[in-house]
Design a protein around this motif. Structure first.
Motif, PDB file in Angstrom:
ATOM      1  N   LEU A 256      12.869  -4.481  -4.825  1.00  0.00           N
ATOM      2  CA  LEU A 256      11.685  -3.630  -4.935  1.00  0.00           C
ATOM      3  C   LEU A 256      10.526  -4.390  -5.577  1.00  0.00           C
ATOM      4  O   LEU A 256       9.356  -4.247  -5.175  1.00  0.00           O
ATOM      5  N   LYS A 257      10.830  -5.210  -6.584  1.00  0.00           N
ATOM      6  CA  LYS A 257       9.792  -6.020  -7.216  1.00  0.00           C
ATOM      7  C   LYS A 257       9.233  -7.060  -6.232  1.00  0.00           C
ATOM      8  O   LYS A 257       8.037  -7.359  -6.239  1.00  0.00           O
ATOM      9  N   GLN A 258      10.121  -7.583  -5.386  1.00  0.00           N
ATOM     10  CA  GLN A 258       9.685  -8.554  -4.378  1.00  0.00           C
ATOM     11  C   GLN A 258       8.688  -7.913  -3.420  1.00  0.00           C
ATOM     12  O   GLN A 258       7.677  -8.520  -3.039  1.00  0.00           O
ATOM     13  N   ILE A 259       8.965  -6.662  -3.024  1.00  0.00           N
ATOM     14  CA  ILE A 259       8.035  -5.938  -2.152  1.00  0.00           C
ATOM     15  C   ILE A 259       6.700  -5.732  -2.855  1.00  0.00           C
ATOM     16  O   ILE A 259       5.626  -5.938  -2.283  1.00  0.00           O
ATOM     17  N   ALA A 260       6.765  -5.333  -4.134  1.00  0.00           N
ATOM     18  CA  ALA A 260       5.543  -5.059  -4.895  1.00  0.00           C
ATOM     19  C   ALA A 260       4.678  -6.300  -5.063  1.00  0.00           C
ATOM     20  O   ALA A 260       3.447  -6.214  -5.114  1.00  0.00           O
ATOM     21  N   ARG A 261       5.315  -7.470  -5.181  1.00  0.00           N
ATOM     22  CA  ARG A 261       4.564  -8.714  -5.397  1.00  0.00           C
ATOM     23  C   ARG A 261       3.940  -9.265  -4.107  1.00  0.00           C
ATOM     24  O   ARG A 261       3.112 -10.168  -4.166  1.00  0.00           O
ATOM     25  N   MET A 262       4.364  -8.750  -2.961  1.00  0.00           N
ATOM     26  CA  MET A 262       3.860  -9.282  -1.689  1.00  0.00           C
ATOM     27  C   MET A 262       2.343  -9.070  -1.550  1.00  0.00           C
ATOM     28  O   MET A 262       1.810  -8.022  -1.926  1.00  0.00           O
ATOM     29  N   ASP A 263       1.685 -10.066  -1.007  1.00  0.00           N
ATOM     30  CA  ASP A 263       0.277  -9.922  -0.626  1.00  0.00           C
ATOM     31  C   ASP A 263       0.266  -9.244   0.745  1.00  0.00           C
ATOM     32  O   ASP A 263       0.499  -9.883   1.769  1.00  0.00           O
ATOM     33  N   LYS A 264       0.002  -7.948   0.753  1.00  0.00           N
ATOM     34  CA  LYS A 264       0.175  -7.157   1.975  1.00  0.00           C
ATOM     35  C   LYS A 264      -0.822  -7.565   3.058  1.00  0.00           C
ATOM     36  O   LYS A 264      -2.016  -7.764   2.795  1.00  0.00           O
ATOM     37  N   ILE A 265      -0.296  -7.681   4.257  1.00  0.00           N
ATOM     38  CA  ILE A 265      -1.128  -7.988   5.429  1.00  0.00           C
ATOM     39  C   ILE A 265      -1.518  -6.672   6.093  1.00  0.00           C
ATOM     40  O   ILE A 265      -0.663  -5.828   6.380  1.00  0.00           O
ATOM     41  N   ASP A 266      -2.807  -6.484   6.310  1.00  0.00           N
ATOM     42  CA  ASP A 266      -3.274  -5.260   6.966  1.00  0.00           C
ATOM     43  C   ASP A 266      -2.996  -5.337   8.463  1.00  0.00           C
ATOM     44  O   ASP A 266      -3.029  -6.425   9.073  1.00  0.00           O
TER      45      ASP A 266
END
Length: 619
Positions: A256-266
């Motif tokens: 879950l932390k790994q997901i939160a740290r991701m630089d989200k691509i739009d």
């Protein structure tokens, strides 16, 4: 010369664009594009200092001058046309009448199609379009370091546009322009700035290059977005499965932390709101739509046509080309019944209903009405819910429908005139410069609608992209003579041997063969053997081109019928009904196929009829 650093512009909590960074150099040729409402004109105003940025910094080279041509409504006072052309960049102060400045102004005014007699005419007596030309002359005379032009071709006829385009190619300063004219952008610019979704994107090359680069960028972004979403789903699935197990809880939390740290691509930006419509398909007309026989027409002492013969047939999509003043708009008005000939006959075919889209939108609209009142002024009974839905498709929303027609922009008037045609659809459509004042997205939507249109279309346009997309026949008009080309615009280009795609629109083609029968020969042998061979070869080429068109349509019809049969068979399978929504999707596609198939069959009937006549003429 000009630099924007992290510029943001907001209105009442809504951010129009943010963190725009841009440098404009003295040699730049840039096109600014983007959907309606993206902020193109606002960005222009910030560069010009007419509006302040919410945040960010704008700087300019000391002494650098900038000239601006707005899209509409440039001011005039009591000055003459020549005084306006020689006035200074800022204010109403007139320039000193030194010989070189006046001579330059006259050359530019002449290039913009002003006559010598116009020089002393008060500028306030000009129409809006000619006022804009006079202001354009002023900018070109002054030669600012940076020209900023907002839709500069809207008020120019084709020959003037060609002169202006050539003039700008050798302009000594920088140019930034907003334009819906792809050919104009392709010729002039070396870079495209796209303002979309609050951001400014920069591309090297002309407009066609920009389209290719943007498509590639969006595809890369889509692929990256999908890959990231798959990874997020995988990590989330692990966390959901094991977070309740003590031995795996720490690992689940790490995911879950790994997901939160991701630089989200739009996800790639969805297509911006634009006109999205299809013509309701009208009642079919007879095969022969309109015939003009031995038409004479003159404006006073000026004869435009003498003994004109012309015929329009069902399903044709014909563009009229030729020099200014050759009679293209006059021919369109004669077909529409707007002008009455002084001699000859105008015969309307069976079940023909005419729709005329004038070059001057004000001729089609009542300036005193509101948008909603104007739309309801139609012979057909229409429901308000349908009207409001259509207005929304054409970007008239909420309080926009309460605007008076007289305050609408050129683009708004064009869209409103199109709506009126849609609510009472014709099967014989005559359009004079239909793309003027429309943005690129709207032009693409009109092309899509007219491609599906099952009626007959004759139009005038200086938009090469629009012509190429639609025309299946070209008629060259010059000095009262009509020369038909039984093929699309590229076929006409090949035959006319014009210097460029745009120049071919105004080519004189003095030796073109008229569509009317040639003068009777007293002796058959007056034509040389070489001429007879050339005419026979030309006839064979026309037949071959028409055979290819018929064959292509037959292939399209076969493909559509095959798809139709496949979908019908799928509806007969019990398994189809176990898939939610599948039957609805199939029936929807079958409805669209039926419309497309009807259009193709109509086009095939017209093409086959033309082929029969060409084969008979060829002997």
């Amino acid at each position: 010369m000009f630099t924007l650093s992290e510029v943001t512009k907001s209105y009442g909590g809504r951010t129009l664009f943010e963190d725009v960074t841009l440098t404009i150099n003295r040699t730049d040729r840039l096109g600014l594009v983007g959907p309606n409402g993206a902020g193109k004109s606002t960005l222009f105003k910030i560069i010009l200092g007419q509006e302040e940025a919410t945040t960010g910094r704008i700087s300019s080279q000391r002494g650098a001058t900038v000239g601006f041509l707005p899209q509409e409504s440039a001011p005039v006072g009591e000055e003459s046309v020549l005084e306006l052309a020689t006035s200074h960049l800022h204010g109403d102060e007139f320039g000193g009448f030194d010989g070189s400045l006046v001579a330059k102004a006259k050359r530019i005014l002449k290039g913009l199609s002003f006559r010598d007699a116009d020089y002393d005419r008060p500028a306030r007596t000009l129409s809006g379009g000619w006022v804009m030309r006079a202001h354009l002359a002023r900018l070109l005379v002054q030669e600012p370091d940076l020209l900023m032009l907002d839709e500069p071709t809207n008020h120019l006829d084709l020959e003037t546009l060609l002169w202006f385009q050539e003039y700008l190619e050798s302009y000594p300063g920088g140019i930034v322009l907003i334009s819906h004219d792809r050919e104009f952008l392709n010729t002039l610019v070396t870079g495209i700035l796209e303002l979309r979704a609050g951001q400014l994107f920069s591309y090297a090359g002309n407009y066609d290059s920009f389209v290719e680069q943007r498509a590639a960028r969006e595809q890369q972004q889509l692929s990256a977005f999908k890959n990231q979403q798959k990874e997020i789903a995988r990590l989330q699935e692990f966390a959901d499965r094991f977070r309740a197990k003590a031995s795996k809880a720490s690992q689940a939390q790490a995911k879950l932390k790994q997901i939160a740290r991701m630089d989200k691509i739009d996800a790639p930006e969805a297509a911006a709101a634009t006109v999205d419509f299809s013509f309701p398909q009208p009642e079919p007309s007879g095969q022969r739509v309109m015939t003009l026989k031995k038409i004479d027409f003159a404006y006073g002492e000026h004869t435009v046509y003498r003994g004109l013969d012309f015929q329009a047939e069902k399903g044709e999509r014909t563009v009229l080309v030729g020099p200014n003043g050759a009679g293209k708009s006059t021919l369109l008005k004669l077909l529409a019944g707007v002008l009455k000939p002084q001699g000859g006959e105008r015969e309307i075919g069976l079940r023909v209903k005419i729709g005329y889209f004038s070059q001057y939108r004000s001729e089609m609209l009542d300036a005193s009405r509101t948008v909603l009142e104007e739309v309801f002024d139609t012979p057909r009974l229409v429901r308000e819910t349908d009207v409001r839905a259509l207005l929304g498709c054409f970007l008239f929303r909420e309080d926009d429908v309460k605007k008076r027609v007289k305050v609408l922009s050129g683009g708004e008037k064009s869209r409103l005139a199109l709506i009126k045609l849609l609510l009472d659809p014709p099967n014989f459509l005559l359009m004079d410069e239909p793309t003027t004042h429309l943005d690129m997205g709207s032009i693409d939507a009109v092309i899509t609608a007219l491609t599906e249109f099952t009626g007959t279309l004759i139009f005038i346009s200086h938009d090469v992209y629009f012509i190429r997309a639609l025309a299946t026949k070209v008629v060259h008009v010059n000095a009262g003579r009509l020369t038909p080309y039984a093929g699309g615009y590229d076929y006409y280009l090949e035959k006319s041997k014009a210097g460029s795609a745009r120049e071919a629109l105004t080519a004189g083609l003095q030796n073109a063969r008229p569509v009317q029968a040639p003068p009777p020969q007293t002796k058959v042998d007056q034509r040389s053997q070489k001429e007879r061979k050339e005419q026979a070869a030309e006839a064979r080429k026309l037949v071959q081109a028409q055979r290819r068109e018929v064959s292509g349509l037959e292939t399209d019809i076969a493909r559509l019928e095959e798809r139709q049969a496949h979908l019908t068979a799928e509806l007969e399978l019990p398994a189809t009904y176990s898939t939610p929504g599948r039957t609805v999707a199939i029936n929807g596609e079958l409805s669209r196929l039926q419309v497309e198939l009807a259009a193709k069959i109509n086009a095939w009937e017209s093409a086959a009829a033309r082929l029969s006549r060409l084969e008979a003429d060829a002997g």
